[in-house]
Write a protein that holds these residues in place. Structure first.
Motif, PDB file in Angstrom:
ATOM      1  N   LEU A  44       0.821  -1.206   0.000  1.00 35.51           N
ATOM      2  CA  LEU A  44       0.000   0.000   0.000  1.00 35.51           C
ATOM      3  C   LEU A  44       0.858   1.261   0.000  1.00 35.51           C
ATOM      4  CD1 LEU A  44      -2.889   1.223   0.407  1.00 35.51           C
ATOM      5  CD2 LEU A  44      -2.455   1.063   2.874  1.00 35.51           C
ATOM      6  N   PHE A 190      -4.811   6.534   8.091  1.00 36.02           N
ATOM      7  CA  PHE A 190      -5.113   5.121   8.341  1.00 36.02           C
ATOM      8  C   PHE A 190      -6.625   4.889   8.348  1.00 36.02           C
ATOM      9  CE2 PHE A 190      -0.915   5.234  10.724  1.00 36.02           C
ATOM     10  CZ  PHE A 190      -0.228   4.515   9.765  1.00 36.02           C
ATOM     11  N   PHE A 192      -8.676   4.143   6.100  1.00 37.77           N
ATOM     12  CA  PHE A 192      -9.166   3.050   5.262  1.00 37.77           C
ATOM     13  C   PHE A 192      -8.493   1.712   5.566  1.00 37.77           C
ATOM     14  CE2 PHE A 192      -9.075   7.057   2.842  1.00 37.77           C
ATOM     15  CZ  PHE A 192     -10.444   7.292   2.793  1.00 37.77           C
ATOM     16  N   HIS A 193      -7.332   1.774   6.205  1.00 36.31           N
ATOM     17  CA  HIS A 193      -6.571   0.549   6.449  1.00 36.31           C
ATOM     18  C   HIS A 193      -5.964   0.584   7.862  1.00 36.31           C
ATOM     19  CE1 HIS A 193      -6.927  -0.358   2.171  1.00 36.31           C
ATOM     20  NE2 HIS A 193      -6.583   0.898   1.953  1.00 36.31           N
ATOM     21  N   GLN A 195      -5.601  -1.623   9.884  1.00 28.19           N
ATOM     22  CA  GLN A 195      -4.866  -2.840  10.205  1.00 28.19           C
ATOM     23  C   GLN A 195      -3.367  -2.714   9.931  1.00 28.19           C
ATOM     24  OE1 GLN A 195      -6.904  -2.451   7.678  1.00 28.19           O
ATOM     25  NE2 GLN A 195      -6.014  -3.326   5.815  1.00 28.19           N
ATOM     26  N   VAL A 196      -2.952  -1.727   9.115  1.00 27.02           N
ATOM     27  CA  VAL A 196      -1.528  -1.574   8.812  1.00 27.02           C
ATOM     28  C   VAL A 196      -0.882  -0.462   9.633  1.00 27.02           C
ATOM     29  CG1 VAL A 196      -1.879  -2.406   6.457  1.00 27.02           C
ATOM     30  CG2 VAL A 196      -1.823   0.067   6.904  1.00 27.02           C
ATOM     31  N   GLU A 250      -6.653   0.995  -3.954  1.00 28.27           N
ATOM     32  CA  GLU A 250      -6.532   1.186  -2.513  1.00 28.27           C
ATOM     33  C   GLU A 250      -5.457   2.229  -2.250  1.00 28.27           C
ATOM     34  OE1 GLU A 250      -5.598  -2.635  -0.878  1.00 28.27           O
ATOM     35  OE2 GLU A 250      -7.685  -2.978  -0.321  1.00 28.27           O
ATOM     36  N   ALA A 252      -3.834   5.345   0.870  1.00 25.02           N
ATOM     37  CA  ALA A 252      -3.785   5.819   2.252  1.00 25.02           C
ATOM     38  C   ALA A 252      -3.475   7.303   2.288  1.00 25.02           C
ATOM     39  CB  ALA A 252      -2.730   5.030   3.031  1.00 25.02           C
TER      40      ALA A 252
END
Length: 261
Positions: A44, A190, A192-193, A195-196, A250, A252
């Motif tokens: 990403l 973060f 949208f993601h 988890q990272v 996708e 960030a």
């Protein structure tokens, strides 16, 4: 070309955001410490870096096509063609650009940023965004602040932690711009993601780099008092004006362009 302070040596033992970004874009002007940070990031990261760069190209071209001929680009990074001046001078050869970065290796490559059209001009100052008045003092020697200026803060402010007053820094810069100017800003998130988040912040933390990704509402605060240009504050691939829609991926990164009233 001007430096705000005596030129420091490049420290190859510590990563720098500009060189990590260069690595993410597939560049070669980076060191093992920078690549180590980049390799710890999810895929990403590379996609977002690519999208961020593409947004800068679209936004700069749109501004140049609508009459803006002065640009102040802070957090320039290592030259990667096409650079901002190449994008805007294709549209308006008379455009003038001031580049700013605090990484000595960017200064070493600044010659690539200074190859202007004969009608226009480019300049470079080594300075840190946390010293906005010093940047403005230099920019005023090259740009005409009685006319609109586009201020570019692309993928920069998420490296300024809260304790360094990022909103105050941007306000100082924007308050110096005349009516009709624009702020071009992109910022990591973060939203949208989530988890990272630990993976990304951990990679930068281990490299000794401050990183503060922000939420939509936190990024929107940078535009307080300004008129956001449609489509507003959106993800990187969602911002376009007179070009075909970019491929949706996708990402960030939040991006936005706003007019100074």
């Amino acid at each position: 070309m001007t430096t705000g302070t005596p030129r420091p040596q490049v420290d190859t033992s510590k990563p720098h955001p500009a060189r990590v970004y260069d690595y993410l874009l597939g560049g070669k002007d980076n060191y093992p410490v920078d690549r180590e940070v980049g390799k710890q990031l999810p895929d990403l990261g590379k996609r977002s870096a690519r999208q961020n760069r593409a947004f800068m190209h679209r936004a700069s071209a749109w501004l140049a096509g609508n009459g803006t001929d002065q640009f102040l680009d802070i957090g320039t990074g290592i030259p990667t063609a096409p650079n901002l001046h190449q994008v805007v001078q294709r549209i308006n050869p008379k455009a003038r650009i001031v580049y700013t970065d605090n990484d000595p290796i960017v200064l070493r490559h600044a010659e690539a940023l200074l190859i202007s059209t004969p009608e226009g001009g480019t300049d470079y100052v080594e300075a840190d965004v946390r010293e906005p008045e010093a940047i403005l003092d230099h920019a005023r020697t090259f740009l005409d602040f009685s006319r609109p200026v586009a201020l570019s803060l692309v993928a920069l402010m998420h490296f300024v932690p809260d304790e360094s007053d990022p909103y105050g820094i941007v306000r100082t810069l924007v308050d110096a711009l005349p009516s009709g100017s624009h702020l071009v800003l992109s910022h990591g998130t973060f939203d949208f993601h989530p988890q990272v988040a630990n993976q990304v912040t951990g990679a930068y933390d281990r490299g000794g780099i401050d990183l503060r990704f922000r939420t939509h509402s936190e990024v929107e605060r940078f535009f307080d008092g300004l008129d956001l240009v449609e489509p507003g504050l959106v993800t990187g691939p969602e911002w376009y004006k007179d070009t075909p829609a970019p491929e949706s991926e996708e990402n960030a990164v939040y991006v936005g362009v706003a007019r100074v009233g």
